[in-house]
Design a protein around this motif. Structure first.
Motif, PDB file in Angstrom:
ATOM      1  N   CYS A 342     -17.409  34.292 -12.138  1.00 23.04           N
ATOM      2  CA  CYS A 342     -17.184  34.544 -10.750  1.00 23.04           C
ATOM      3  C   CYS A 342     -15.667  33.765 -10.119  1.00 23.04           C
ATOM      4  N   TYR A 343     -15.863  33.096  -8.913  1.00 27.03           N
ATOM      5  CA  TYR A 343     -14.562  32.763  -8.232  1.00 27.03           C
ATOM      6  C   TYR A 343     -13.959  31.737  -8.970  1.00 27.03           C
ATOM      7  N   PRO A 344     -12.789  31.815  -9.609  1.00 25.43           N
ATOM      8  CA  PRO A 344     -12.064  30.746 -10.516  1.00 25.43           C
ATOM      9  C   PRO A 344     -11.540  29.725  -9.639  1.00 25.43           C
ATOM     10  N   ALA A 345     -11.640  29.673  -8.349  1.00 27.35           N
ATOM     11  CA  ALA A 345     -11.060  28.483  -7.580  1.00 27.35           C
ATOM     12  C   ALA A 345     -12.016  28.176  -6.552  1.00 27.35           C
ATOM     13  N   ALA A 346     -11.855  27.134  -5.810  1.00 28.98           N
ATOM     14  CA  ALA A 346     -12.600  26.984  -4.606  1.00 28.98           C
ATOM     15  C   ALA A 346     -11.609  27.241  -3.454  1.00 28.98           C
ATOM     16  N   ILE A 347     -12.004  27.625  -2.380  1.00 25.78           N
ATOM     17  CA  ILE A 347     -11.040  27.739  -1.367  1.00 25.78           C
ATOM     18  C   ILE A 347     -10.133  27.010  -1.016  1.00 25.78           C
ATOM     19  N   HIS A 348     -10.002  25.661  -1.002  1.00 23.97           N
ATOM     20  CA  HIS A 348      -9.043  24.927  -0.871  1.00 23.97           C
ATOM     21  C   HIS A 348      -7.853  25.061  -1.983  1.00 23.97           C
ATOM     22  N   GLN A 349      -8.195  25.591  -2.864  1.00 26.30           N
ATOM     23  CA  GLN A 349      -7.127  25.638  -3.831  1.00 26.30           C
ATOM     24  C   GLN A 349      -6.422  27.123  -3.718  1.00 26.30           C
ATOM     25  N   ILE A 350      -6.617  27.770  -2.782  1.00 26.59           N
ATOM     26  CA  ILE A 350      -5.864  29.001  -2.822  1.00 26.59           C
ATOM     27  C   ILE A 350      -4.585  28.875  -2.174  1.00 26.59           C
ATOM     28  N   PRO A 351      -3.610  29.365  -3.263  1.00 22.92           N
ATOM     29  CA  PRO A 351      -2.053  29.011  -2.661  1.00 22.92           C
ATOM     30  C   PRO A 351      -1.751  29.396  -1.266  1.00 22.92           C
ATOM     31  N   GLN A 352      -2.198  30.432  -0.668  1.00 27.94           N
ATOM     32  CA  GLN A 352      -1.643  30.899   0.594  1.00 27.94           C
ATOM     33  C   GLN A 352      -2.128  30.252   1.700  1.00 27.94           C
ATOM     34  N   LEU A 353      -3.189  29.288   1.229  1.00 27.40           N
ATOM     35  CA  LEU A 353      -3.886  28.483   2.626  1.00 27.40           C
ATOM     36  C   LEU A 353      -3.223  27.202   2.404  1.00 27.40           C
ATOM     37  N   GLN A 354      -2.547  26.730   1.576  1.00 30.41           N
ATOM     38  CA  GLN A 354      -1.956  25.387   1.470  1.00 30.41           C
ATOM     39  C   GLN A 354      -1.230  25.425   2.559  1.00 30.41           C
ATOM     40  N   GLY A 355      -1.287  24.217   3.371  1.00 27.47           N
ATOM     41  CA  GLY A 355      -0.668  23.816   4.547  1.00 27.47           C
ATOM     42  C   GLY A 355      -1.409  24.170   5.947  1.00 27.47           C
ATOM     43  N   LEU A 356      -2.496  25.019   5.520  1.00 29.29           N
ATOM     44  CA  LEU A 356      -3.362  25.638   6.747  1.00 29.29           C
ATOM     45  C   LEU A 356      -4.696  24.999   6.922  1.00 29.29           C
ATOM     46  N   ILE A 357      -5.174  24.300   5.562  1.00 29.77           N
ATOM     47  CA  ILE A 357      -6.354  23.636   5.787  1.00 29.77           C
ATOM     48  C   ILE A 357      -6.465  22.192   5.559  1.00 29.77           C
ATOM     49  N   GLY A 358      -5.467  21.516   5.598  1.00 28.27           N
ATOM     50  CA  GLY A 358      -5.485  19.966   5.217  1.00 28.27           C
ATOM     51  C   GLY A 358      -5.763  19.558   3.858  1.00 28.27           C
ATOM     52  N   ASN A 359      -6.002  18.390   3.527  1.00 26.83           N
ATOM     53  CA  ASN A 359      -6.275  17.775   2.469  1.00 26.83           C
ATOM     54  C   ASN A 359      -7.590  17.277   1.983  1.00 26.83           C
ATOM     55  N   GLY A 360      -8.544  17.978   2.502  1.00 20.75           N
ATOM     56  CA  GLY A 360      -9.894  17.332   2.423  1.00 20.75           C
ATOM     57  C   GLY A 360     -10.231  17.445   0.845  1.00 20.75           C
ATOM     58  N   ARG A 361     -11.380  16.515   0.349  1.00 27.10           N
ATOM     59  CA  ARG A 361     -11.649  16.765  -1.084  1.00 27.10           C
ATOM     60  C   ARG A 361     -13.028  17.470  -0.926  1.00 27.10           C
ATOM     61  N   TYR A 362     -13.265  18.390  -2.007  1.00 23.24           N
ATOM     62  CA  TYR A 362     -14.744  19.243  -2.032  1.00 23.24           C
ATOM     63  C   TYR A 362     -15.310  19.027  -3.298  1.00 23.24           C
ATOM     64  N   PRO A 363     -15.905  17.953  -3.775  1.00 20.33           N
ATOM     65  CA  PRO A 363     -16.185  17.831  -4.930  1.00 20.33           C
ATOM     66  C   PRO A 363     -17.348  18.660  -5.440  1.00 20.33           C
ATOM     67  N   GLY A 364     -18.154  18.991  -4.524  1.00 19.01           N
ATOM     68  CA  GLY A 364     -19.324  19.984  -4.796  1.00 19.01           C
ATOM     69  C   GLY A 364     -18.640  21.434  -5.252  1.00 19.01           C
ATOM     70  N   ALA A 365     -17.674  21.746  -4.383  1.00 20.21           N
ATOM     71  CA  ALA A 365     -17.182  23.083  -4.884  1.00 20.21           C
ATOM     72  C   ALA A 365     -16.225  23.269  -6.121  1.00 20.21           C
ATOM     73  N   ASP A 366     -15.748  22.038  -6.432  1.00 23.59           N
ATOM     74  CA  ASP A 366     -14.867  21.860  -7.677  1.00 23.59           C
ATOM     75  C   ASP A 366     -15.755  22.134  -8.985  1.00 23.59           C
ATOM     76  N   GLU A 367     -16.994  21.147  -8.743  1.00 21.32           N
ATOM     77  CA  GLU A 367     -17.996  21.191  -9.690  1.00 21.32           C
ATOM     78  C   GLU A 367     -18.478  22.504  -9.882  1.00 21.32           C
ATOM     79  N   VAL A 368     -18.746  23.252  -8.818  1.00 25.71           N
ATOM     80  CA  VAL A 368     -19.177  24.637  -9.127  1.00 25.71           C
ATOM     81  C   VAL A 368     -18.189  25.785  -9.828  1.00 25.71           C
ATOM     82  N   VAL A 369     -16.947  25.506  -9.382  1.00 24.89           N
ATOM     83  CA  VAL A 369     -15.915  26.308 -10.031  1.00 24.89           C
ATOM     84  C   VAL A 369     -15.870  25.935 -11.569  1.00 24.89           C
ATOM     85  N   ASN A 370     -16.116  24.601 -11.904  1.00 26.23           N
ATOM     86  CA  ASN A 370     -16.185  24.185 -13.379  1.00 26.23           C
ATOM     87  C   ASN A 370     -17.255  24.609 -14.148  1.00 26.23           C
TER      88      ASN A 370
END
Ligand SMILES: Cc1ncc(COP(=O)(O)O)c(C=O)c1O
Length: 423
Positions: A342-370
């Protein structure tokens, strides 16, 4: 390219009679969209419904309509979802705001949601991922006192219910995707449900401004639909899956998609949609129940995510870590079993969104990606396939050192999931 029987990760067959209806309507189609819209209104108890060219288009229209009524600009979405969702937010000229998810439900972490929303929040999108009902009532109770709209992303959950209510029918607005491999499909398209009176008023205005898809687009759509219907079958699926330019299984962030009304031609392929949806949903549920029972008996290390009345577009499971996940997907594609990362990255890892969404941490989403993979639940899965899937899962965690391979590889702009229709 290996010529072998291969299951797609998701599939929704279109009956030949529905395709024939589409071909006939190329020459005399009239009022089919209106008829379908009124059937949808009566089935889902909505005030109004609208047919669009895709789920992304539907979301863009909903957000543009909401933005006209408010100076608020933030749209809160789960940190793990389809990349089409932030694509639509950016296309509508709004800001993506992320809230982490609970890996056990794939729904928002509601404590974090309370901390994420503020007086700039325009709307929140509870999302019924893979047909698993999200707790929309909880989101309503958090948002309504603060004047925040609730938009249900039911792109993957047409036919699911929660507390006796259809998914998509609880928030102020909801939308279903009718894209390839969705619960009910006509190739591409979407339904918006306007549930609150205010939503119906603003959406009437926004929808009224849209152009219809052209006759040529409609003719091409019917040909694509016919092709999908043939090549989605397991004996032939290896062919489109092996052609990279078809982009099967690609999930991309992009904003240059069209926002149009659906044509009568495409809508006419939805003939008999109620029965079709019921049949497809029932078949997926039966597959999911069979898989869940076998996995619990044979592979207890695997965590199965299940919910009552889910539509089970896919069956999501969590394996121990990223290394186990990658091994499982490689073994599945070797055997043509339709297991997807399924989705191989969380939304905060999408390159085009860098600089638009801040530097928050999303461990739940990262765990699901993994850890998340999905198992196929569509009608092409045979009992023998289920046995082979469960055999793979049973052998999976044996002799595997714990904690190795948890790190994320750096994401690229185009992500390849295992090859299947987009969901
Ligand atoms: C959760 C979710 N939202 C929105 C969309 C967008 O739908 P569409 O592909 O019809 O544009 C998708 C599509 O897969 C989705 O999975």
């Amino acid at each position: 390219m290996k010529m072998q029987r291969m299951l797609p990760p998701t599939a929704a067959q279109v009956p030949p009679i529905a395709l024939w209806q589409g071909i006939c309507r190329l020459f005399d189609g009239k009022h089919v969209v209106e008829r379908f819209q009124s059937e949808i209104v009566s089935e889902f108890g909505a005030r109004r419904s609208y047919l669009l060219s895709s789920g992304k288009a539907a979301l863009t229209v909903i957000l543009s309509a909401l933005a006209r009524t408010s100076t608020r600009r933030k749209v809160v979405i789960p940190a793990y979802t389809c990349f089409s969702v932030p694509s639509a937010i950016v296309k509508a000229g709004l800001e993506v705001s992320l809230c982490d998810i609970n890996p056990a439900t794939l729904d928002f972490d509601h404590t974090l949601l309370e901390q994420t929303i503020d007086d700039q929040t325009l709307c929140v999108l509870p999302t019924h991922l893979f047909g698993m009902p999200a707790a929309v009532d909880t989101v309503m109770s958090i948002c309504k006192p603060r004047g925040i709209a609730v938009v249900e992303d039911a792109a993957q959950s047409m036919g699911a219910r929660s507390n006796g209510k259809w998914s998509g029918s609880v928030g102020d607005v909801g939308f279903f995707s009718l894209g390839r491999g969705k619960n009910l499909s006509c190739g591409h398209g979407a339904v918006i449900l306007a549930n609150s009176p205010d939503a119906a008023t603003i959406l009437d205005g926004e929808y009224g401004k849209l152009a219809e898809e052209s006759w040529f687009d409609a003719a091409r759509s019917i040909m694509e639909l016919a092709g999908t219907n043939v090549f989605i079958r397991p004996p032939l699926y290896w062919l489109p899956a092996g052609l990279p330019f078809l982009g099967l299984g690609e999930t991309r962030f992009y904003t240059d998609f069209s926002v149009r009304r659906m044509t009568d031609v495409l809508a006419s392929t939805l003939v008999g949609w109620r029965q079709r949806l019921e049949r497809l949903t029932q078949a997926r549920r039966e597959q999911a129940v069979g898989l869940i029972r076998q996995i619990r008996d044979t592979a207890p290390e695997v965590t199965v995510l299940s919910a009552e009345d889910a539509a089970y577009l896919r069956l999501p499971i969590l394996v121990r870590d990223r290394r186990v996940k990658e091994r499982l997907i490689a073994q599945s594609s070797e055997r043509g079993l339709g297991i997807s990362g399924c989705y191989p990255a969380a939304i905060h890892q999408i390159p085009q969104l860098q600089g638009l969404i801040g530097n928050g941490r999303y461990p739940g989403a990262d765990e699901v990606v993994n850890r998340l993979v999905t198992l196929p639940t569509h009608g092409f899965v045979r009992p023998g396939d289920q046995i082979r899937i469960c055999e793979l899962l049973r052998g999976l965690h044996a002799h595997e050192p714990i904690g190795v391979g948890m790190e994320m590889s750096s994401p690229s702009p185009i992500y390849q999931t295992s090859r299947g229709p987009r969901t």
